[in-house]
Write a protein that holds these residues in place. Structure first.
Motif, PDB file in Angstrom:
ATOM      1  N   ALA A  72      40.816  -4.766 -12.113  1.00  0.00           N
ATOM      2  CA  ALA A  72      42.177  -5.292 -12.023  1.00  0.00           C
ATOM      3  C   ALA A  72      42.158  -6.446 -11.038  1.00  0.00           C
ATOM      4  O   ALA A  72      41.896  -6.240  -9.851  1.00  0.00           O
ATOM      5  CB  ALA A  72      43.162  -4.214 -11.576  1.00  0.00           C
ATOM      6  N   GLY A  73      42.410  -7.652 -11.530  1.00  0.00           N
ATOM      7  CA  GLY A  73      42.331  -8.806 -10.652  1.00  0.00           C
ATOM      8  C   GLY A  73      40.950  -8.916 -10.046  1.00  0.00           C
ATOM      9  O   GLY A  73      39.946  -8.924 -10.765  1.00  0.00           O
ATOM     10  N   ASP A  74      40.875  -8.969  -8.726  1.00  0.00           N
ATOM     11  CA  ASP A  74      39.588  -9.053  -8.020  1.00  0.00           C
ATOM     12  C   ASP A  74      38.980  -7.690  -7.731  1.00  0.00           C
ATOM     13  O   ASP A  74      37.882  -7.605  -7.181  1.00  0.00           O
ATOM     14  CB  ASP A  74      39.762  -9.801  -6.692  1.00  0.00           C
ATOM     15  CG  ASP A  74      40.094 -11.269  -6.901  1.00  0.00           C
ATOM     16  OD1 ASP A  74      39.730 -11.805  -7.964  1.00  0.00           O
ATOM     17  OD2 ASP A  74      40.708 -11.869  -6.006  1.00  0.00           O
ATOM     18  N   ILE A  75      39.698  -6.619  -8.088  1.00  0.00           N
ATOM     19  CA  ILE A  75      39.233  -5.271  -7.758  1.00  0.00           C
ATOM     20  C   ILE A  75      38.367  -4.721  -8.883  1.00  0.00           C
ATOM     21  O   ILE A  75      38.757  -4.756 -10.053  1.00  0.00           O
ATOM     22  CB  ILE A  75      40.414  -4.318  -7.512  1.00  0.00           C
ATOM     23  CG1 ILE A  75      41.320  -4.854  -6.398  1.00  0.00           C
ATOM     24  CG2 ILE A  75      39.903  -2.921  -7.150  1.00  0.00           C
ATOM     25  CD1 ILE A  75      42.564  -4.014  -6.182  1.00  0.00           C
ATOM     26  N   VAL A  76      37.184  -4.234  -8.512  1.00  0.00           N
ATOM     27  CA  VAL A  76      36.290  -3.583  -9.475  1.00  0.00           C
ATOM     28  C   VAL A  76      35.975  -2.180  -8.961  1.00  0.00           C
ATOM     29  O   VAL A  76      35.523  -2.020  -7.825  1.00  0.00           O
ATOM     30  CB  VAL A  76      34.986  -4.376  -9.673  1.00  0.00           C
ATOM     31  CG1 VAL A  76      34.056  -3.621 -10.625  1.00  0.00           C
ATOM     32  CG2 VAL A  76      35.270  -5.777 -10.190  1.00  0.00           C
ATOM     33  N   MET A  77      36.232  -1.183  -9.792  1.00  0.00           N
ATOM     34  CA  MET A  77      35.960   0.202  -9.425  1.00  0.00           C
ATOM     35  C   MET A  77      34.873   0.755 -10.334  1.00  0.00           C
ATOM     36  O   MET A  77      35.026   0.807 -11.553  1.00  0.00           O
ATOM     37  CB  MET A  77      37.223   1.056  -9.537  1.00  0.00           C
ATOM     38  CG  MET A  77      36.985   2.546  -9.318  1.00  0.00           C
ATOM     39  SD  MET A  77      38.498   3.540  -9.412  1.00  0.00           S
ATOM     40  CE  MET A  77      39.195   3.210  -7.782  1.00  0.00           C
ATOM     41  N   ILE A 114      33.062  -8.232  -1.838  1.00  0.00           N
ATOM     42  CA  ILE A 114      33.092  -7.391  -0.640  1.00  0.00           C
ATOM     43  C   ILE A 114      33.295  -5.934  -1.027  1.00  0.00           C
ATOM     44  O   ILE A 114      34.265  -5.586  -1.715  1.00  0.00           O
ATOM     45  CB  ILE A 114      34.214  -7.837   0.318  1.00  0.00           C
ATOM     46  CG1 ILE A 114      34.005  -9.291   0.740  1.00  0.00           C
ATOM     47  CG2 ILE A 114      34.265  -6.924   1.542  1.00  0.00           C
ATOM     48  CD1 ILE A 114      35.133  -9.852   1.575  1.00  0.00           C
ATOM     49  N   GLN A 115      32.360  -5.075  -0.591  1.00  0.00           N
ATOM     50  CA  GLN A 115      32.462  -3.639  -0.835  1.00  0.00           C
ATOM     51  C   GLN A 115      33.413  -3.036   0.189  1.00  0.00           C
ATOM     52  O   GLN A 115      33.344  -3.350   1.385  1.00  0.00           O
ATOM     53  CB  GLN A 115      31.090  -2.997  -0.692  1.00  0.00           C
ATOM     54  CG  GLN A 115      31.012  -1.574  -1.237  1.00  0.00           C
ATOM     55  CD  GLN A 115      30.637  -1.548  -2.703  1.00  0.00           C
ATOM     56  OE1 GLN A 115      30.325  -2.575  -3.268  1.00  0.00           O
ATOM     57  NE2 GLN A 115      30.685  -0.381  -3.299  1.00  0.00           N
ATOM     58  N   ILE A 116      34.337  -2.189  -0.265  1.00  0.00           N
ATOM     59  CA  ILE A 116      35.255  -1.539   0.667  1.00  0.00           C
ATOM     60  C   ILE A 116      35.083  -0.027   0.575  1.00  0.00           C
ATOM     61  O   ILE A 116      34.758   0.510  -0.487  1.00  0.00           O
ATOM     62  CB  ILE A 116      36.724  -1.926   0.414  1.00  0.00           C
ATOM     63  CG1 ILE A 116      37.195  -1.459  -0.967  1.00  0.00           C
ATOM     64  CG2 ILE A 116      36.921  -3.414   0.582  1.00  0.00           C
ATOM     65  CD1 ILE A 116      38.688  -1.640  -1.194  1.00  0.00           C
ATOM     66  N   HIS A 117      35.267   0.641   1.717  1.00  0.00           N
ATOM     67  CA  HIS A 117      35.133   2.100   1.754  1.00  0.00           C
ATOM     68  C   HIS A 117      36.505   2.733   1.601  1.00  0.00           C
ATOM     69  O   HIS A 117      37.438   2.407   2.338  1.00  0.00           O
ATOM     70  CB  HIS A 117      34.512   2.559   3.064  1.00  0.00           C
ATOM     71  CG  HIS A 117      34.561   4.046   3.242  1.00  0.00           C
ATOM     72  ND1 HIS A 117      33.806   4.916   2.482  1.00  0.00           N
ATOM     73  CD2 HIS A 117      35.318   4.819   4.079  1.00  0.00           C
ATOM     74  CE1 HIS A 117      34.070   6.163   2.846  1.00  0.00           C
ATOM     75  NE2 HIS A 117      34.984   6.130   3.803  1.00  0.00           N
ATOM     76  N   LEU A 118      36.642   3.645   0.637  1.00  0.00           N
ATOM     77  CA  LEU A 118      37.874   4.388   0.449  1.00  0.00           C
ATOM     78  C   LEU A 118      37.585   5.883   0.549  1.00  0.00           C
ATOM     79  O   LEU A 118      36.737   6.396  -0.197  1.00  0.00           O
ATOM     80  CB  LEU A 118      38.494   4.096  -0.924  1.00  0.00           C
ATOM     81  CG  LEU A 118      39.021   2.684  -1.179  1.00  0.00           C
ATOM     82  CD1 LEU A 118      39.587   2.598  -2.594  1.00  0.00           C
ATOM     83  CD2 LEU A 118      40.084   2.306  -0.163  1.00  0.00           C
ATOM     84  N   LYS A 122      43.796  -1.464   2.818  1.00  0.00           N
ATOM     85  CA  LYS A 122      42.427  -1.725   2.384  1.00  0.00           C
ATOM     86  C   LYS A 122      42.352  -2.797   1.295  1.00  0.00           C
ATOM     87  O   LYS A 122      41.391  -3.570   1.253  1.00  0.00           O
ATOM     88  CB  LYS A 122      41.799  -0.426   1.839  1.00  0.00           C
ATOM     89  CG  LYS A 122      41.720   0.718   2.826  1.00  0.00           C
ATOM     90  CD  LYS A 122      40.624   0.516   3.834  1.00  0.00           C
ATOM     91  CE  LYS A 122      40.512   1.715   4.770  1.00  0.00           C
ATOM     92  NZ  LYS A 122      40.165   2.969   4.117  1.00  0.00           N
ATOM     93  N   ILE A 123      43.356  -2.870   0.398  1.00  0.00           N
ATOM     94  CA  ILE A 123      43.201  -3.734  -0.790  1.00  0.00           C
ATOM     95  C   ILE A 123      44.142  -4.930  -0.827  1.00  0.00           C
ATOM     96  O   ILE A 123      43.922  -5.852  -1.611  1.00  0.00           O
ATOM     97  CB  ILE A 123      43.377  -2.919  -2.094  1.00  0.00           C
ATOM     98  CG1 ILE A 123      44.825  -2.470  -2.267  1.00  0.00           C
ATOM     99  CG2 ILE A 123      42.423  -1.735  -2.135  1.00  0.00           C
ATOM    100  CD1 ILE A 123      45.113  -1.858  -3.629  1.00  0.00           C
ATOM    101  N   GLU A 124      45.167  -4.923   0.018  1.00  0.00           N
ATOM    102  CA  GLU A 124      46.136  -6.023  -0.024  1.00  0.00           C
ATOM    103  C   GLU A 124      45.813  -7.074   1.036  1.00  0.00           C
ATOM    104  O   GLU A 124      45.416  -6.747   2.149  1.00  0.00           O
ATOM    105  CB  GLU A 124      47.556  -5.498   0.219  1.00  0.00           C
ATOM    106  CG  GLU A 124      48.038  -4.442  -0.760  1.00  0.00           C
ATOM    107  CD  GLU A 124      48.475  -5.033  -2.092  1.00  0.00           C
ATOM    108  OE1 GLU A 124      48.363  -6.265  -2.297  1.00  0.00           O
ATOM    109  OE2 GLU A 124      48.948  -4.248  -2.944  1.00  0.00           O
ATOM    110  N   LYS A 125      46.002  -8.352   0.691  1.00  0.00           N
ATOM    111  CA  LYS A 125      45.840  -9.420   1.687  1.00  0.00           C
ATOM    112  C   LYS A 125      46.900  -9.297   2.764  1.00  0.00           C
ATOM    113  O   LYS A 125      46.626  -9.511   3.950  1.00  0.00           O
ATOM    114  CB  LYS A 125      45.924 -10.778   0.998  1.00  0.00           C
ATOM    115  CG  LYS A 125      44.735 -11.088   0.091  1.00  0.00           C
ATOM    116  CD  LYS A 125      44.862 -12.476  -0.519  1.00  0.00           C
ATOM    117  CE  LYS A 125      43.650 -12.774  -1.404  1.00  0.00           C
ATOM    118  NZ  LYS A 125      43.752 -14.119  -2.036  1.00  0.00           N
ATOM    119  N   ASP A 126      48.134  -8.969   2.362  1.00  0.00           N
ATOM    120  CA  ASP A 126      49.220  -8.750   3.304  1.00  0.00           C
ATOM    121  C   ASP A 126      49.894  -7.438   2.942  1.00  0.00           C
ATOM    122  O   ASP A 126      50.725  -7.387   2.024  1.00  0.00           O
ATOM    123  CB  ASP A 126      50.236  -9.891   3.235  1.00  0.00           C
ATOM    124  CG  ASP A 126      51.365  -9.740   4.267  1.00  0.00           C
ATOM    125  OD1 ASP A 126      51.392  -8.705   4.963  1.00  0.00           O
ATOM    126  OD2 ASP A 126      52.200 -10.656   4.365  1.00  0.00           O
TER     127      ASP A 126
END
Length: 229
Positions: free
Chosen positions: A134-139, A151-155, A205-209
């Motif tokens: 979705a958009g820039d998010i890849v799961m 950029i890898q993010i930890h959830l 974690k996922i929003e710019k603002d």
């Protein structure tokens, strides 16, 4: 083959009672009387599920939960005498799948164990071949990984599951009740404040603002909508 339950509990009367009930219901029960023994057992016996008391004599239950979640994929149910919401949320944020407050009945604990194991099996079936974008998010669900751009993010687990539900239902209005029951199961006695806290953490974690979210939009008096792009 019976499902293997690792119980990490230092109070002998409670541990013995739970062990009896687990075996009576057809589970294999392994008892660890302190945190070090519990960690050693989790690393060697590959339990189907872990029942973890937060009040241990040698290691903080919260710290042990954090270690277990990094090393082990087994679901975790935390046992606690604490009723403060902060303690419950901390346990969930560290990766616990459910919690139960002392005192509790063996019947309630067994029901929770079966519910968590059922959800875990369903998740494994769904996750075996799923990748969401979705958009820039890849799961990448089988790998339990999320990236935004490069950029890898930890959830933590619950945030991961929330995001997965949102990404699987793009541009749909999802009620708080639907999200609450989907992520925590309707058998669990949480309030929707827990959901709202996890939404806030996920936005961070996922929003710019996070104050002006682009992905997770609040729908007043109803719930949330995930805007895919």
């Amino acid at each position: 083959m019976n499902q293997r339950v690792l119980l990490i509990e230092d109070e002998a009367p409670i541990a013995d009672s739970i062990e009896y009930s687990l075996k009576k219901d057809g589970f294999d029960a392994i008892i660890a009387r302190d945190g070090i023994a519990g960690l050693t057992a989790a690393r060697n016996i590959f339990p189907s599920i872990i029942i973890l008391d937060l009040m241990l004599p040698d290691i903080s239950g919260m710290d042990l939960c954090r270690i277990l979640r990094k090393e082990n994929n087994a679901p975790i149910i935390i046992l606690t005498a604490k009723t403060d919401e902060v303690d419950r949320i901390m346990g969930l944020e560290l990766g616990a799948d459910d919690y139960i407050t002392k005192p509790f009945s063996a019947r309630e604990l067994i029901a929770r164990i079966r519910a968590v194991l059922r959800r875990s099996r369903n998740t494994l079936t769904e996750d075996s071949k799923t990748r969401l974008t979705a958009g820039d998010i890849v799961m990448d669900i089988p790998k339990r990984s999320v990236s935004i751009g490069n950029i890898q993010i930890h959830l933590p687990l619950k945030q991961f599951e929330l995001l997965k539900v949102f990404m699987a239902h793009p541009d749909e209005v999802l009620t708080r009740n639907f999200l609450f029951q989907t992520i925590w199961n309707s058998d669990s006695a949480y309030d929707t404040g827990t959901l709202d806290v996890h939404i806030r953490w996920l936005r961070e974690k996922i929003e710019k603002d996070p104050a002006k979210p682009n992905y997770i939009r609040t729908i007043r008096r109803v719930g949330y909508k995930f805007v895919a792009g």
